[in-house]
Design a protein around this motif. Structure first.
Motif, PDB file in Angstrom:
ATOM      1  N   ASP A   1       0.821  -1.203   0.000  1.00 40.88           N
ATOM      2  CA  ASP A   1       0.000   0.000   0.000  1.00 40.88           C
ATOM      3  C   ASP A   1       0.859   1.259   0.000  1.00 40.88           C
ATOM      4  O   ASP A   1       0.412   2.321  -0.371  1.00 40.88           O
ATOM      5  N   ALA A   2       2.091   1.160   0.473  1.00 38.23           N
ATOM      6  CA  ALA A   2       3.043   2.261   0.435  1.00 38.23           C
ATOM      7  C   ALA A   2       4.406   1.676   0.747  1.00 38.23           C
ATOM      8  O   ALA A   2       4.558   0.473   0.904  1.00 38.23           O
ATOM      9  N   ASP A   3       5.423   2.524   0.818  1.00 40.99           N
ATOM     10  CA  ASP A   3       6.753   2.031   1.150  1.00 40.99           C
ATOM     11  C   ASP A   3       6.759   1.404   2.529  1.00 40.99           C
ATOM     12  O   ASP A   3       6.161   1.936   3.465  1.00 40.99           O
ATOM     13  N   ALA A   4       7.496   0.283   2.656  1.00 39.27           N
ATOM     14  CA  ALA A   4       7.517  -0.427   3.937  1.00 39.27           C
ATOM     15  C   ALA A   4       8.080   0.436   5.052  1.00 39.27           C
ATOM     16  O   ALA A   4       7.755   0.249   6.217  1.00 39.27           O
ATOM     17  N   SER A   5       8.925   1.371   4.703  1.00 36.91           N
ATOM     18  CA  SER A   5       9.539   2.213   5.719  1.00 36.91           C
ATOM     19  C   SER A   5       8.726   3.481   5.980  1.00 36.91           C
ATOM     20  O   SER A   5       9.086   4.285   6.826  1.00 36.91           O
ATOM     21  N   GLY A   6       7.665   3.659   5.227  1.00 34.71           N
ATOM     22  CA  GLY A   6       6.901   4.888   5.347  1.00 34.71           C
ATOM     23  C   GLY A   6       5.847   4.829   6.422  1.00 34.71           C
ATOM     24  O   GLY A   6       5.633   3.816   7.082  1.00 34.71           O
ATOM     25  N   LYS A   7       5.195   5.946   6.596  1.00 34.62           N
ATOM     26  CA  LYS A   7       4.090   6.060   7.530  1.00 34.62           C
ATOM     27  C   LYS A   7       2.904   6.636   6.787  1.00 34.62           C
ATOM     28  O   LYS A   7       3.051   7.414   5.852  1.00 34.62           O
ATOM     29  N   ILE A   8       1.720   6.251   7.206  1.00 39.22           N
ATOM     30  CA  ILE A   8       0.514   6.701   6.530  1.00 39.22           C
ATOM     31  C   ILE A   8      -0.378   7.434   7.519  1.00 39.22           C
ATOM     32  O   ILE A   8      -0.446   7.071   8.694  1.00 39.22           O
ATOM     33  N   THR A   9      -1.035   8.472   7.061  1.00 38.60           N
ATOM     34  CA  THR A   9      -1.891   9.284   7.910  1.00 38.60           C
ATOM     35  C   THR A   9      -3.293   9.361   7.312  1.00 38.60           C
ATOM     36  O   THR A   9      -3.522   8.930   6.169  1.00 38.60           O
ATOM     37  N   ARG A  10      -4.209   9.927   8.072  1.00 35.31           N
ATOM     38  CA  ARG A  10      -5.554  10.163   7.558  1.00 35.31           C
ATOM     39  C   ARG A  10      -5.500  11.082   6.345  1.00 35.31           C
ATOM     40  O   ARG A  10      -6.253  10.922   5.388  1.00 35.31           O
ATOM     41  N   ALA A  11      -4.581  12.057   6.385  1.00 41.28           N
ATOM     42  CA  ALA A  11      -4.420  12.974   5.259  1.00 41.28           C
ATOM     43  C   ALA A  11      -3.970  12.230   4.006  1.00 41.28           C
ATOM     44  O   ALA A  11      -4.437  12.528   2.890  1.00 41.28           O
ATOM     45  N   ASP A  12      -3.078  11.255   4.164  1.00 42.94           N
ATOM     46  CA  ASP A  12      -2.627  10.464   3.013  1.00 42.94           C
ATOM     47  C   ASP A  12      -3.784   9.691   2.389  1.00 42.94           C
ATOM     48  O   ASP A  12      -3.886   9.579   1.159  1.00 42.94           O
ATOM     49  N   LEU A  13      -4.643   9.134   3.235  1.00 45.35           N
ATOM     50  CA  LEU A  13      -5.785   8.384   2.719  1.00 45.35           C
ATOM     51  C   LEU A  13      -6.749   9.296   1.968  1.00 45.35           C
ATOM     52  O   LEU A  13      -7.247   8.939   0.892  1.00 45.35           O
ATOM     53  N   CYS A  14      -7.013  10.474   2.524  1.00 47.20           N
ATOM     54  CA  CYS A  14      -7.909  11.418   1.849  1.00 47.20           C
ATOM     55  C   CYS A  14      -7.309  11.867   0.516  1.00 47.20           C
ATOM     56  O   CYS A  14      -8.012  11.962  -0.498  1.00 47.20           O
ATOM     57  N   PHE A  15      -6.021  12.138   0.507  1.00 51.88           N
ATOM     58  CA  PHE A  15      -5.325  12.535  -0.716  1.00 51.88           C
ATOM     59  C   PHE A  15      -5.400  11.436  -1.771  1.00 51.88           C
ATOM     60  O   PHE A  15      -5.717  11.682  -2.939  1.00 51.88           O
ATOM     61  N   SER A  16      -5.141  10.212  -1.365  1.00 50.67           N
ATOM     62  CA  SER A  16      -5.133   9.083  -2.298  1.00 50.67           C
ATOM     63  C   SER A  16      -6.523   8.810  -2.849  1.00 50.67           C
ATOM     64  O   SER A  16      -6.694   8.501  -4.038  1.00 50.67           O
ATOM     65  N   LEU A  17      -7.537   8.916  -1.988  1.00 53.61           N
ATOM     66  CA  LEU A  17      -8.918   8.699  -2.434  1.00 53.61           C
ATOM     67  C   LEU A  17      -9.305   9.732  -3.478  1.00 53.61           C
ATOM     68  O   LEU A  17      -9.861   9.395  -4.532  1.00 53.61           O
ATOM     69  N   GLN A  18      -9.021  10.996  -3.190  1.00 52.38           N
ATOM     70  CA  GLN A  18      -9.361  12.053  -4.142  1.00 52.38           C
ATOM     71  C   GLN A  18      -8.656  11.852  -5.484  1.00 52.38           C
ATOM     72  O   GLN A  18      -9.277  11.942  -6.551  1.00 52.38           O
ATOM     73  N   GLU A  19      -7.351  11.615  -5.446  1.00 55.58           N
ATOM     74  CA  GLU A  19      -6.587  11.490  -6.679  1.00 55.58           C
ATOM     75  C   GLU A  19      -7.122  10.359  -7.560  1.00 55.58           C
ATOM     76  O   GLU A  19      -7.211  10.489  -8.781  1.00 55.58           O
ATOM     77  N   THR A  20      -7.496   9.264  -6.930  1.00 54.07           N
ATOM     78  CA  THR A  20      -7.943   8.097  -7.696  1.00 54.07           C
ATOM     79  C   THR A  20      -9.323   8.310  -8.299  1.00 54.07           C
ATOM     80  O   THR A  20      -9.534   8.106  -9.506  1.00 54.07           O
ATOM     81  N   ILE A  21     -10.289   8.732  -7.497  1.00 55.80           N
ATOM     82  CA  ILE A  21     -11.650   8.848  -8.017  1.00 55.80           C
ATOM     83  C   ILE A  21     -11.773  10.016  -8.994  1.00 55.80           C
ATOM     84  O   ILE A  21     -12.549   9.940  -9.962  1.00 55.80           O
TER      85      ILE A  21
END
Length: 364
Positions: A246-266
């Motif tokens: 879902d992302a780089d193994a060393s990375g961190k994911i936030t609520r903001a990342d999820l909102c950004f990813s959802l918007q970009e995709t749809i």
């Protein structure tokens, strides 16, 4: 001619007053007032609660709109209301209010298709002549072009609307519904730094959003970003992901990342089907209408596509994109000027009312 428009198909009750000069001059917005039923974070709005809200506010808003417009009841030519589509109970409350005003004041009644209202308001405000229309809201997602007195639907959602997808994810991560869940997702998405891979479902001219919603809901749950406590998380309180692609193994994911990813995709999905419709009909310009149409990122992506095709994007802000009474007054007045009226015994409402069911007699 002057029309009062009542819009109440979802969680907003709006009253608008439009003036169309009889000498053919430009239309004028005399009043545009609305009030929103806001449910608690993590919850949607129930039809019965929304209908009760509309009944409590409609008379106040009508009085305020008439005062703001500086007109009297005698100046009004017709009462326009949303016939559908929308939520049943709120639609009924709005239709009852429109019938009451029609009988009380002795004015003609005009039932309006909610989707056509959005399109005609967009055309009026932007000056767009014959663009391909992307209609995106909480209850509808359609790509539309005009031909032979009808707004023809070239593509649409196969399940839930794009706005409904955003709203339901906002509930998952407990984003506030004030002023709107989609708006708050947009603001949070601006802080996102990582694009998380999401399902991308375009089938010909149609889209599907249920799969991406199920995926991102599951991802948010696995990362502990859902539930009431998620709303208290800030950017320093990040959750490690498990490196499953879902992302780089060393990375961190936030609520903001999820909102950004959802918007970009749809939004990429919406741009794709819109461009395909533009290529099919030979159009260069595109008009975005509906509540989701006020999203700045969607406008930016669509503008880039239209510019590459040598065309132009027409869009408006939240005053005209989000459900309002003037869009109902505008579409109703155009139909009324061509002889259309709704008899009081036929002044019903319906949850299902296709955009292409409307005979658009006022367009060449």
């Amino acid at each position: 001619m002057i029309a009062i428009g009542l819009e109440g198909s979802a969680n907003k009750i709006g009253v608008g007053i439009m003036l169309h000069p009889k000498n053919g001059g430009p239309a004028q917005v005399l009043a545009n007032i609305r009030h929103t039923y806001v449910s608690p974070p993590g919850e949607g709005f129930l039809p019965k609660d929304t209908a009760q809200h509309h009944r409590a506010w409609v008379v106040k808003l009508v009085k305020a709109a008439i005062k703001e417009a500086g007109i009297s009841v005698d100046d009004v030519d017709c009462i326009c209301y949303t016939k559908g589509p929308g939520m049943g109970a709120p639609l009924q409350s709005t239709a009852v209010a429109a019938r009451m005003l029609s009988l009380l004041w002795g004015k003609d009644l005009v039932g309006v298709n909610h989707c056509v209202g959005h399109i005609e308001m967009g055309r009026q405000v932007t000056g767009a002549t014959n663009p391909v229309v992307l209609y995106v809201s909480g209850g509808n997602t359609q790509v539309i072009a005009y031909s032979s007195k009808r707004y023809r639907i070239f593509g649409e959602t196969l399940d839930i609307a794009v706005g409904n997808c955003l709203d339901r994810f906002a509930r998952t991560i407990y984003i506030s519904n004030d002023p709107a869940p989609g708006y708050n997702i947009e603001q949070l998405a601006k802080k996102g730094k990582r694009l998380v891979e999401m399902p991308y479902t375009v089938k010909g001219m149609d889209c599907s959003f249920s799969g991406i919603l199920a995926h991102i809901d599951s991802l948010a749950t696995s990362l502990g970003l859902n539930g009431p406590d998620a709303a208290a998380l800030d950017e320093s309180n990040q959750t490690e992901i498990n490196g499953d692609g879902d992302a780089d193994a060393s990375g961190k994911i936030t609520r903001a990342d999820l909102c950004f990813s959802l918007q970009e995709t749809i939004y990429a999905m919406l741009v794709e089907i819109t461009e395909r419709a533009m290529a099919h009909v030979g159009a260069k310009d595109v008009l975005i209408v509906g509540g989701v149409g006020s999203n700045e990122r969607l406008q930016e992506m669509m503008s880039l596509m239209a510019r590459d095709r040598g065309g132009h994007l027409y869009a408006t802000d939240e005053r005209y994109c989000i459900d309002n009474g003037i869009m109902i007054a505008q579409a109703g007045l155009m139909a009324y000027s061509h002889g259309f009226k709704t008899p009081i015994e036929e002044s019903t409402c319906t949850q299902r009312f296709r955009t292409d069911d409307v005979y658009v007699d006022w367009r060449d």
